[in-house]
Design an enzyme around this catalytic site. Structure first.
Site, mmCIF file in Angstrom:
data_model
loop_
_atom_site.group_PDB
_atom_site.id
_atom_site.type_symbol
_atom_site.label_atom_id
_atom_site.label_comp_id
_atom_site.label_asym_id
_atom_site.label_seq_id
_atom_site.Cartn_x
_atom_site.Cartn_y
_atom_site.Cartn_z
ATOM 1 N N ASP A 77 8.791 -2.495 -5.428
ATOM 2 C CA ASP A 77 7.371 -2.178 -5.280
ATOM 3 C C ASP A 77 6.939 -1.069 -6.231
ATOM 4 O OD1 ASP A 77 7.779 -3.964 -3.272
ATOM 5 O OD2 ASP A 77 7.431 -2.548 -1.628
ATOM 6 N N SER A 121 0.844 -1.191 0.000
ATOM 7 C CA SER A 121 0.000 0.000 0.000
ATOM 8 C C SER A 121 0.882 1.244 0.000
ATOM 9 C CB SER A 121 -0.906 0.004 1.226
ATOM 10 O OG SER A 121 -0.161 0.102 2.420
HETATM 11 P P1 ADP Z 1 2.647 -2.204 2.966
HETATM 12 O O1 ADP Z 1 3.317 -1.328 1.985
HETATM 13 O O2 ADP Z 1 3.124 -3.632 2.886
HETATM 14 O O3 ADP Z 1 1.154 -2.149 2.915
HETATM 15 P P2 ADP Z 1 3.997 -0.445 4.754
HETATM 16 O O4 ADP Z 1 4.219 -0.474 6.224
HETATM 17 O O5 ADP Z 1 5.173 -0.365 3.853
HETATM 18 O O6 ADP Z 1 3.073 -1.714 4.414
HETATM 19 O O7 ADP Z 1 3.086 0.806 4.393
HETATM 20 C C1 ADP Z 1 1.854 0.994 5.067
HETATM 21 C C2 ADP Z 1 1.727 2.448 5.454
HETATM 22 O O8 ADP Z 1 1.497 3.261 4.284
HETATM 23 C C3 ADP Z 1 0.548 2.719 6.346
HETATM 24 O O9 ADP Z 1 0.871 2.466 7.700
HETATM 25 C C4 ADP Z 1 0.309 4.200 6.082
HETATM 26 O O10 ADP Z 1 1.233 4.981 6.796
HETATM 27 C C5 ADP Z 1 0.625 4.328 4.612
HETATM 28 N N1 ADP Z 1 -0.570 4.207 3.768
HETATM 29 C C6 ADP Z 1 -0.848 3.250 2.873
HETATM 30 N N2 ADP Z 1 -2.032 3.459 2.261
HETATM 31 C C7 ADP Z 1 -2.526 4.588 2.783
HETATM 32 C C8 ADP Z 1 -3.733 5.364 2.594
HETATM 33 N N3 ADP Z 1 -4.661 5.000 1.717
HETATM 34 N N4 ADP Z 1 -3.889 6.484 3.339
HETATM 35 C C9 ADP Z 1 -2.962 6.849 4.216
HETATM 36 N N5 ADP Z 1 -1.831 6.196 4.442
HETATM 37 C C10 ADP Z 1 -1.596 5.081 3.749
HETATM 38 MG MG MG Z 2 5.565 -1.004 1.960
#
Ligand code: ADP
Ligand code: MG
Length: 385
Positions: free
Chosen positions: A175, A130
């Site tokens: 990614d 994400s």
């Molecule tokens: P992954 O990339 O595997 O999902 P990460 O820890 O690298 O996990 O990234 C997740 C973080 O990215 C969340 O904790 C948040 O800070 C941010 N994030 C992701 N998507 C969103 C969103 N739609 N709105 C706000 N923050 C987001």
């Molecule tokens: Mg990540």
């Protein structure tokens, strides 16, 4: 076809900021089909962009203020475009701030401030990146609005740079490459040394296959030092074998490695060397025999991570073996290990059987209920409206 979340993103923007966004850009999460713990050894990875996306509505401002908000949280984060730094107070806003900062490092721009509203259906923290989805949606939008002129490979670099310097996560470029360079029913073959990225047809849709994600909900225990220990073992192995990185070793070198390395380091090295070969074999097998023939390679990848790299956990092993027993073509854990998700390449007709079997098996064993859903390979980042 316009995605249903586009209108929601526009509405979120105008409700909050009181005027219409200039445009909406979106970027997908990603899953790694094969090639695990190969990236920091300058090897090969083969992820694809998935049909779960993050949307960023953007408009430039007359002044130098940046405001970002997300449907995920109630607060608006604000900063001056000239003062973006790696401040813990940024929280999640470090991702869009980081990208805005990184584009200024990589391109000749005189950046104005902007307003940004984020919507997403990429699960957070399930190993589907994400974080790259948010970075790449914002990167593509700012690149256009600022006229920065960066190509997609440079935008991937901008996402990585922002994540490294402003978020403070020492991640690679996989990614962002998948999120920006993905194509429908294609994987992105990435050489982590040259950074060359090549789209490769998967053929999943014509073979009626989807990839099941089984999120075990077991928290990544990277804090225990397991990840750092694996990286260190790879460095030791490369040094003792007299190469810059494990990328330079081939299957034939394993005989010599077995003689000179201690037993544990040898197994860590064998995982990386054989995994690189499995990525290359997967690409060749897809071309020559199609996607139903890659199951063995996926399973061999899992066994190698379980036995040689020792980064699997019982929940992941159970998910993999149950999926295969109930009709998946191949399955493996994906991501850094010590928890997280498994993937199972599954005929569409078998998806419900595999899903129900894993749910039942987890319940019988007293494991937490996993989250299971199917994904397909989707296009990379685009401007939606
Ligand atoms: P992954 O990339 O595997 O999902 P990460 O820890 O690298 O996990 O990234 C997740 C973080 O990215 C969340 O904790 C948040 O800070 C941010 N994030 C992701 N998507 C969103 C969103 N739609 N709105 C706000 N923050 C987001
Ligand atoms: Mg990540």
């Amino acid at each position: 076809m316009i995605h249903e979340l586009v209108a929601k993103t526009q509405a979120g923007f105008s409700d909050l900021f009181g005027y219409e966004a200039t445009g909406v850009w979106s970027a997908p999460g990603r899953v790694n089909l094969i090639g695990e713990h190969t990236d920091y050894n300058e090897g090969y990875v083969f992820p694809f962009a998935i049909n779960r996306r993050t949307f960023a509505a953007l408009a430039l401002r007359e002044d130098s203020t940046v405001r970002v908000a997300s449907s995920f949280s109630d607060d608006i984060h604000q900063v001056d475009i000239a003062n973006i730094s790696s401040d813990a107070k940024n929280e999640w806003a470090a991702y869009p701030f980081g990208v805005a900062w990184a584009i200024q490092q990589l391109a000749e721009v005189s950046p104005s401030g902007f307003d940004c509203f984020i919507e997403s259906d990429v699960p957070v923290g399930a190993g589907l990146s994400s974080s790259a989805a948010i970075e790449c949606a914002v990167a593509l939008g700012l690149n256009e609005l600022w006229g920065a002129g960066l190509d997609r490979r440079k935008l991937a670099r901008a996402g990585q740079l922002g994540e490294n310097e402003i978020v403070g996560a020492p991640t690679g470029i996989m990614d962002q490459s998948a999120s920006l360079l993905g194509e429908i029913d294609h994987g992105v073959f990435l050489d982590c040394r040259s950074l060359e990225a090549t789209p490769i047809e998967l053929g999943f849709s014509s073979a009626d296959l989807e990839l099941l994600i089984i999120d075990t909900k077991v928290a990544h225990r990277l804090v225990d030092g397991g990840y750092a220990a694996r990286r260190a073992a790879c460095e030791t192995g490369a040094t003792e074998m007299g190469v810059t990185s494990l990328r330079d070793l081939s299957i034939e070198d394993l005989e010599k490695a077995k003689e000179i390395l201690d037993e544990v380091t040898f197994r860590r090295v064998r995982h990386v060397v054989t995994e690189n070969q499995r990525v290359l074999d997967t690409i060749r097998t897809l071309r020559e025999a199609g996607p139903t023939a890659i199951g063995q390679l996926m399973h061999a990848s899992h066994e190698s991570m379980r036995d040689d790299f020792e980064i699997s956990v019982d929940e992941l092993d159970t998910a993999v073996e149950t999926a295969i027993r109930h009709g998946a073509i191949g399955a493996r854990m994906t991501g850094g290990g010590f928890g997280g998700a498994a993937i199972a390449l599954t005929p569409i007709g078998k998806i419900s059987e595999v899903t129900l079997s894993i749910l039942a098996e987890f319940e019988a064993l007293g494991y937490a209920k996993p989250d299971i859903f199917a994904v397909s390979a989707a296009p990379g980042a685009i401007r939606e409206v």
